[in-house]
Design a protein around this motif. Sequence first.
Motif, PDB file in Angstrom:
ATOM      1  N   VAL A  55       0.818  -1.086  -0.125  1.00 24.28           N
ATOM      2  CA  VAL A  55      -0.037   0.009  -0.015  1.00 24.28           C
ATOM      3  C   VAL A  55       1.102   1.385  -0.030  1.00 24.28           C
ATOM      4  O   VAL A  55       0.559   2.186  -0.890  1.00 24.28           O
ATOM      5  CB  VAL A  55      -1.020  -0.046   1.135  1.00 24.28           C
ATOM      6  CG1 VAL A  55      -1.511   1.419   1.351  1.00 24.28           C
ATOM      7  CG2 VAL A  55      -2.033  -0.953   1.071  1.00 24.28           C
ATOM      8  N   ALA A  56       2.011   1.060   0.744  1.00 19.59           N
ATOM      9  CA  ALA A  56       2.671   2.545   0.783  1.00 19.59           C
ATOM     10  C   ALA A  56       3.533   2.649  -0.504  1.00 19.59           C
ATOM     11  O   ALA A  56       3.516   3.789  -1.104  1.00 19.59           O
ATOM     12  CB  ALA A  56       3.893   2.187   1.738  1.00 19.59           C
ATOM     13  N   ALA A  57       3.743   1.632  -1.294  1.00 18.23           N
ATOM     14  CA  ALA A  57       4.086   1.813  -2.577  1.00 18.23           C
ATOM     15  C   ALA A  57       3.163   2.404  -3.583  1.00 18.23           C
ATOM     16  O   ALA A  57       3.424   3.152  -4.596  1.00 18.23           O
ATOM     17  CB  ALA A  57       4.823   0.344  -3.243  1.00 18.23           C
ATOM     18  N   MET A  58       1.896   1.862  -3.460  1.00 23.11           N
ATOM     19  CA  MET A  58       1.127   2.276  -4.137  1.00 23.11           C
ATOM     20  C   MET A  58       0.659   3.692  -3.929  1.00 23.11           C
ATOM     21  O   MET A  58       0.418   4.665  -4.826  1.00 23.11           O
ATOM     22  CB  MET A  58      -0.559   1.524  -4.100  1.00 23.11           C
ATOM     23  CG  MET A  58      -0.026   0.136  -4.158  1.00 23.11           C
ATOM     24  SD  MET A  58      -1.794  -0.944  -3.610  1.00 23.11           S
ATOM     25  CE  MET A  58      -3.369  -0.326  -4.676  1.00 23.11           C
ATOM     26  N   LEU A  59       0.569   4.228  -2.689  1.00 20.75           N
ATOM     27  CA  LEU A  59       0.476   5.499  -2.113  1.00 20.75           C
ATOM     28  C   LEU A  59       1.547   6.563  -2.870  1.00 20.75           C
ATOM     29  O   LEU A  59       1.290   7.755  -3.073  1.00 20.75           O
ATOM     30  CB  LEU A  59       0.242   5.728  -0.991  1.00 20.75           C
ATOM     31  CG  LEU A  59      -1.267   5.104  -0.382  1.00 20.75           C
ATOM     32  CD1 LEU A  59      -1.259   5.094   1.197  1.00 20.75           C
ATOM     33  CD2 LEU A  59      -2.349   5.625  -0.847  1.00 20.75           C
ATOM     34  N   GLN A  60       2.681   5.962  -2.915  1.00 25.53           N
ATOM     35  CA  GLN A  60       3.830   6.696  -3.331  1.00 25.53           C
ATOM     36  C   GLN A  60       3.656   7.037  -4.780  1.00 25.53           C
ATOM     37  O   GLN A  60       3.997   8.183  -5.238  1.00 25.53           O
ATOM     38  CB  GLN A  60       5.127   6.256  -2.856  1.00 25.53           C
ATOM     39  CG  GLN A  60       6.567   6.958  -3.336  1.00 25.53           C
ATOM     40  CD  GLN A  60       7.674   6.254  -2.631  1.00 25.53           C
ATOM     41  OE1 GLN A  60       7.681   5.191  -2.410  1.00 25.53           O
ATOM     42  NE2 GLN A  60       8.615   7.018  -2.723  1.00 25.53           N
ATOM     43  N   ALA A  61       2.994   5.870  -5.564  1.00 19.04           N
ATOM     44  CA  ALA A  61       3.049   6.190  -7.044  1.00 19.04           C
ATOM     45  C   ALA A  61       1.681   6.985  -7.208  1.00 19.04           C
ATOM     46  O   ALA A  61       1.968   7.853  -8.266  1.00 19.04           O
ATOM     47  CB  ALA A  61       2.940   5.012  -7.581  1.00 19.04           C
TER      48      ALA A  61
END
Lengths: 356, 341
Positions: free
Chosen positions: B208-214
């Motif tokens: 999720v952190a990676a998704m939110l960063q993107a």
Amino acid sequence: MVGAADRCRELAEAIAQAAPPPMTIMEVCGTHSHAIARYGLSQLLPPQVRLVSGPGCPVCVTADEDLDAIVQIARQGAIIATFGDMVRVAGPRGSLADARAIGAQVQVLYSPMQSLQLAESNPERQVVLLGIGFETTTPAIAVTMAEAAARDLGNFSVYCAHKIIPPAMAVLAADPECGIDAFLCPGHVSTIIGSRAYEPLVRQFGTPCAIGGFAPTEILEAVYALVLQVTSGQPRVDNCYSRAVQPEGNPTALAAIADAFEPADALWRGVGLIPESGLQIADRYAHLDARSRFELEPALQRPIDGCLCGQVLQGKAVPTDCPAFGTTCTPQSPIGPCMVSSEGSCAAVYRYQTVR
Amino acid sequence: MSSPHDSSHTISLGHGSGGAMMQQLIAEELLPALSGQSAEALEDAAIVELAGGRLAFTTDSYVVQPLLFPGGDIGSLAVHGTVNDLAMRGAVPRFLSVGLIIEEGLPVDTLRRVVASMGCAADKCGVTIACGDTKVVEHGKGDGLFINTSGLGECGPHVPSVTAAQPGDVLIVNGTLGDHGIAVMVAREQLEISADLRSDSAPLHELVAAMLQAGGDAVHCLRDLTRGGMAAGLNEIATSSAVGMMLESSAIPVRPDVAGVCEILGLSPYVVANEGKLVAAVAADQADSVLQAMHAHPYGQDAAIIGQVVSDQPGLVRLRTAIGTTRVLELPAGELLPRIC
């Protein structure tokens, strides 16, 4: 399934080009009803070709008398061993799920043989296997009974309410009110009884029959075969599921059924008594008959207000004709069994409402 | 005689299934008595304000048989599930509480394995098990071991919500559906099926952190697809966000062996539980970059776009079948029950 989508379109076009007259095809088997709804197949058919569900959902045709007896046995403390879809269907004294919520033990099986382990690991309890279902399920129950007899399990018995399909089809074919022009014959049942089992039906009533598999293309192929039989005026039995169905059926399974059971009259929910349309436990296994092991009160009678299941099972009504459908009768609070079982025609229509 | 088909007088297993019966129980029996809590009651985690900032707060109880199953056990599951509920609000999981309800007769060795697995999962997730409680109940009054975990997480600048899906959003799942429910069912019933079935139990906060960063605040909504499976999760979003959905069945990833077992048992993989899967509703212009970020993460390698959020038919989830017809994907009703034939 790109290939399947193309093949379905081809078949749909061929069916339309055959220019069938208005015709009603009954899909006898609950698994067919389910697949037809799941794939929205009626969207591909011309409007004059109507598919209606038949009496081929074993849970749906189980009579109140049997449901009542089963719940009584559960309440008397026996462990009920059953396939899953019997759990929620309500009889006059409620469902097995209701009985379980107040302390009865109901074990959902994945294979009937599991009921023998259950009996062996609970020697102080009675274990009752529910023998519900058509020719597809019956051989597995029969083999389980033979094994129980061989192991001499004193606390194991079977409540038999098995039914056989062709006599019910004959009753529906003979009833002009049902208005059935053709039968889409059940795939799984036919693997056991064979395609020849439908020949008397064609001879006696002139009703076209086609056996179909369960993939969308296989169902449409069977529908196309039925359309051609109707337009040509030449009824017969078309085996469109020949990769699984032999003319003579499965002799081993038929022998297992004949070993454990004998023909008997049977009560079908919504239809009534049909002569020789069911099975009872054969004399050699009489000691495994739950009906004689438990003292049962006479079944409670109940009026079923506003539920058209009986009509739906005979093709005389479609689920959406029923005033209870989707209002007071839903999968989480079913009134009739057609809404309970995953194979029930009401549940299939409710779950997979088609959207154009 | 009361109406025999009325399940409103006693609690039945269907009330815990994650489907319509459970929603009805929550709406009619729980929320009215616990008033003031309803605004966020249907989110995976609540957002609470404290002097130091915004926190995500959630709780979940774990009842699974067998306790140890292919791909996980009740211990790691109890960590992952609660971590995932926090992650669905975009929060960084920080603290867990653990309540153990142990049935008399449980082998200490089993308990040891479960708790070790729990500790290991917490370490990997970077969460601290800050407090706990242990109760033992009489033999026959529990099912070996029940675990409750509550979790606290720190909110980031963007808080996705089940109410925030918008028409035009793209729906993305992070991988194959139904793996957990089918693996557990096959293990529990000792079905003789030769397939390599494993639970997908996994912590999703880093994904999720990676998704939110993107994607940032273009990630409108996240939902973990536990009980009731994808069908329940999507119906909850459609209802809460008052939007419709159109899915492509050919795009929905399901492992062939899971599909096969479902076919045998008469179940749909779309209603079977997952423990490491989420669905995201993402603004269309950011969908590709979010999908790329997911593909780069171990728990998102099989991520796929499965459909779109639409404005017509709000509350209704529709599915285009493999043969081009369309049907409704209903909220599952109650207990999943295998059929007769």
